[in-house]
Write a protein that holds these residues in place. Structure first.
Motif, short mmCIF file in Angstrom:
data_model
loop_
_atom_site.label_atom_id
_atom_site.label_comp_id
_atom_site.label_asym_id
_atom_site.label_seq_id
_atom_site.Cartn_x
_atom_site.Cartn_y
_atom_site.Cartn_z
N GLN A 35 -31.82 -13.04 -13.86
CA GLN A 35 -32.81 -12.13 -14.45
C GLN A 35 -32.78 -12.26 -15.97
N SER A 36 -33.96 -12.46 -16.57
CA SER A 36 -34.04 -12.76 -18.00
C SER A 36 -34.80 -11.73 -18.82
N VAL A 37 -35.39 -10.71 -18.17
CA VAL A 37 -36.20 -9.72 -18.87
C VAL A 37 -35.71 -8.32 -18.52
N GLN A 38 -35.74 -7.42 -19.51
CA GLN A 38 -35.42 -6.01 -19.27
C GLN A 38 -36.71 -5.22 -19.09
N TYR A 39 -36.63 -4.16 -18.27
CA TYR A 39 -37.83 -3.38 -17.95
C TYR A 39 -37.53 -1.89 -18.06
N ASP A 40 -38.54 -1.12 -18.45
CA ASP A 40 -38.35 0.32 -18.53
C ASP A 40 -38.59 0.96 -17.16
N THR A 41 -38.61 2.28 -17.11
CA THR A 41 -38.72 2.98 -15.82
C THR A 41 -40.10 2.84 -15.20
N SER A 51 -34.38 1.03 -26.90
CA SER A 51 -33.71 2.24 -26.46
C SER A 51 -32.29 1.93 -26.06
N SER A 52 -31.37 2.78 -26.49
CA SER A 52 -29.97 2.56 -26.14
C SER A 52 -29.75 2.72 -24.64
N LEU A 53 -30.64 3.40 -23.94
CA LEU A 53 -30.48 3.62 -22.51
C LEU A 53 -30.62 2.33 -21.71
N TYR A 54 -31.16 1.28 -22.30
CA TYR A 54 -31.41 0.05 -21.56
C TYR A 54 -30.47 -1.09 -21.95
N THR A 55 -29.48 -0.81 -22.78
CA THR A 55 -28.60 -1.89 -23.22
C THR A 55 -27.69 -2.39 -22.11
N GLY A 56 -27.56 -1.63 -21.03
CA GLY A 56 -26.70 -2.05 -19.94
C GLY A 56 -27.41 -2.76 -18.82
N GLN A 57 -28.67 -3.11 -19.02
CA GLN A 57 -29.41 -3.81 -17.99
C GLN A 57 -28.90 -5.22 -17.78
N ASP A 58 -29.19 -5.75 -16.61
CA ASP A 58 -28.77 -7.10 -16.21
C ASP A 58 -29.07 -8.12 -17.30
N ALA A 59 -30.30 -8.15 -17.77
CA ALA A 59 -30.74 -9.19 -18.70
C ALA A 59 -30.13 -9.04 -20.09
N PHE A 128 -33.29 -13.54 -9.57
CA PHE A 128 -34.04 -12.30 -9.72
C PHE A 128 -35.08 -12.33 -10.82
N ASP A 129 -35.52 -13.51 -11.21
CA ASP A 129 -36.76 -13.63 -11.96
C ASP A 129 -37.92 -13.89 -10.99
N GLY A 130 -37.66 -13.76 -9.71
CA GLY A 130 -38.70 -13.94 -8.70
C GLY A 130 -39.67 -12.77 -8.68
N GLU A 131 -40.81 -13.01 -8.04
CA GLU A 131 -41.83 -11.97 -7.93
C GLU A 131 -42.87 -12.38 -6.89
N LEU A 132 -43.10 -11.52 -5.92
CA LEU A 132 -44.13 -11.76 -4.91
C LEU A 132 -45.39 -11.02 -5.33
N GLN A 333 -35.68 -4.80 -9.63
CA GLN A 333 -36.26 -5.50 -8.49
C GLN A 333 -37.58 -6.15 -8.93
N GLY A 334 -37.71 -7.45 -8.70
CA GLY A 334 -38.80 -8.22 -9.27
C GLY A 334 -40.19 -7.83 -8.82
N ASP A 335 -40.35 -7.46 -7.55
CA ASP A 335 -41.69 -7.13 -7.04
C ASP A 335 -42.18 -5.78 -7.54
N PHE A 336 -41.26 -4.85 -7.69
CA PHE A 336 -41.61 -3.50 -8.12
C PHE A 336 -40.69 -3.14 -9.28
N LYS A 337 -41.13 -3.46 -10.48
CA LYS A 337 -40.24 -3.40 -11.64
C LYS A 337 -39.97 -1.98 -12.12
N HIS A 338 -40.60 -1.00 -11.51
CA HIS A 338 -40.23 0.39 -11.78
C HIS A 338 -39.04 0.79 -10.92
N THR A 339 -38.55 -0.14 -10.08
CA THR A 339 -37.39 0.12 -9.24
C THR A 339 -36.23 -0.78 -9.66
N ALA A 340 -35.03 -0.34 -9.32
CA ALA A 340 -33.82 -1.15 -9.55
C ALA A 340 -33.12 -1.38 -8.22
#
Length: 404
Positions: A35-41, A51-59, A128-132, A333-340
């Motif tokens: 996974q190479s991109v970070q996403y918000d909620t 945002s400091s809340l997203y510094t722990g994301q996978d990417a 996890f850079d995949g997407e359907l 989750q790549g298909d629904f990026k508002h989900t983890a």
């Protein structure tokens, strides 16, 4: 370069063109998720500085990149795990028994020791850079596998049906809600079209009886991608450090011995990990999807699906969806990026459709699904004719860091 060395290098290159060169991996490394991109909620891309809340994301972490070698003979070697894989896949879907037989008869690349991978081995290939994409979107889908090395074909009638078998059978109980012969036997697979682990009907009942045509039951079957060689990555070689942490010597990861003791949404989970100072360490994080799945004990016959001689578990019962023991990862989750992504360490609850009221262990302990990152479950009612997953949103956390 000295001329003698130049001659040796040239000879080595010529030899590699004539004879396949198979990479030797001395110390296997757990691959990252890709996974190479970070996403918000809401699923919108962002940068770590927003945002400091997203510094722990996978990417936001420099995980081990996916690394492969094409051997030029229809096989691919994973340079992280040392496993050798089938480059292409058979486009015929079969039940688990028939799939095992097909793989055992293979002589690809001059080898006759091909087998079905375990679910942990199969999951090591997930990207996890995949997407359907929906057909109406006009956009091209990207499989959850590196297509620079591996061939992948979507099901023409049902593009979302891209599951591949593993050899891991679900032994903790039957799946779905059938009662004949003790219910249905499930076997785990990973869907390289939509990026999920779940248990699928193997073609047998839970008591081992083979499903016959007279039973009037449809067994859709899955694809296969064969593997050979072995890896020590998933030996679960634990050491209790006697300070509230456990080190897995197989993966080189250190884990919190206890779970979080409470549920929280994904944003809260990221912050919980960011501020943790367990055992004097300040570099704790949420695990990525592959790190967390490495903890699942698929061979254990009861719940929870983790080695409780090393790890402590807060819940005392696992009887309904309210007892769901889902754990957050830092992977979107790549298909629904508002989900983890979360991994289940007890039942993976789902129901027949959004109008149904009764939930069952549809996907099995050790499944990988996803939940909205924040909000209320009532905000995310699903309208589907397929199985409808239980929406939790508030899930558990087990911290991880790299063992030094």
């Amino acid at each position: 370069m000295p001329k003698a060395l130049e001659t040796l290098v040239a000879a080595g290159l010529m030899s590699s063109l004539i004879f396949p060169v198979y990479a030797q991996v001395k110390a296997p490394i757990l691959p990252g998720t890709g996974q190479s991109v970070q996403y918000d909620t809401e699923g919108k891309p962002l940068t770590a500085s927003e945002s400091s809340l997203y510094t722990g994301q996978d990417a936001s972490f420099e995980a081990t990149p996916l690394r492969y070698q094409d051997n030029g003979d229809g096989t691919i070697t994973d340079l992280n795990t040392g496993l050798m894989w089938q480059k292409s896949h058979d486009t015929t879907k079969r039940n688990l028994t028939d799939s095992i037989a097909v793989v055992e008869a293979m002589t690809l690349g001059g080898h006759d020791d091909w087998r079905l991978p375990t679910i942990k081995e199969l999951y090591s290939l997930a990207d996890f850079d995949g997407e359907l994409m929906k057909p109406k979107s006009g956009k091209e889908s990207k499989p959850y596998i590196d297509t620079d090395y591996f061939d992948f074909e979507y099901d023409r009638r049902r593009p979302f049906a891209g599951a591949f078998w593993s050899s891991t059978v679900y032994i903790k109980g039957d799946v779905q809600n059938f009662t004949q012969h003790g219910g249905l036997q499930g076997g785990f697979g990973f869907n390289f079209a939509d990026g999920h682990i779940k248990s699928y009907e193997t073609g047998k009942f839970f008591d081992g009886t083979t499903i016959q045509k007279s039973d009037n039951m449809f067994v859709p079957g899955n694809y296969v991608r064969a593997v050979r060689n072995t890896t020590t990555l998933y030996d679960m070689d634990y050491v209790d450090n006697k300070d509230g942490t456990v080190t897995d010597q197989s993966t080189g990861l250190m884990w919190s011995k206890s779970d979080s003791g409470k549920r929280m949404n994904w944003v809260e989970a990221l912050e919980y990990a960011e501020t943790a100072t367990l055992a004097g360490h300040s570099d704790w994080r949420l695990p990525n999807a592959k790190e967390l799945q490495s903890l699942v004990d698929y061979e254990k016959v009861d719940f929870p699906a983790i080695d409780t001689t090393f790890f402590e578990v807060t819940p005392s019962q696992f009887e309904s969806q309210q007892d769901s023991y889902y754990f957050w990862t830092n992977t979107t989750q790549g298909d629904f990026k508002h989900t983890a992504v979360y991994v289940t360490f007890a039942q993976a609850w789902s129901k027949k459709n959004s109008d149904a009221t009764e939930y069952f262990d549809w996907h099995g302990a050790g499944a990988q699904r996803s939940d909205p990152k924040s909000g209320s479950p009532s905000d995310y009612e699903l309208a589907s004719e397929m199985a409808s997953d239980y929406i939790s949103i508030d899930n558990w956390v087990r911290l991880v860091r790299d063992a030094k």
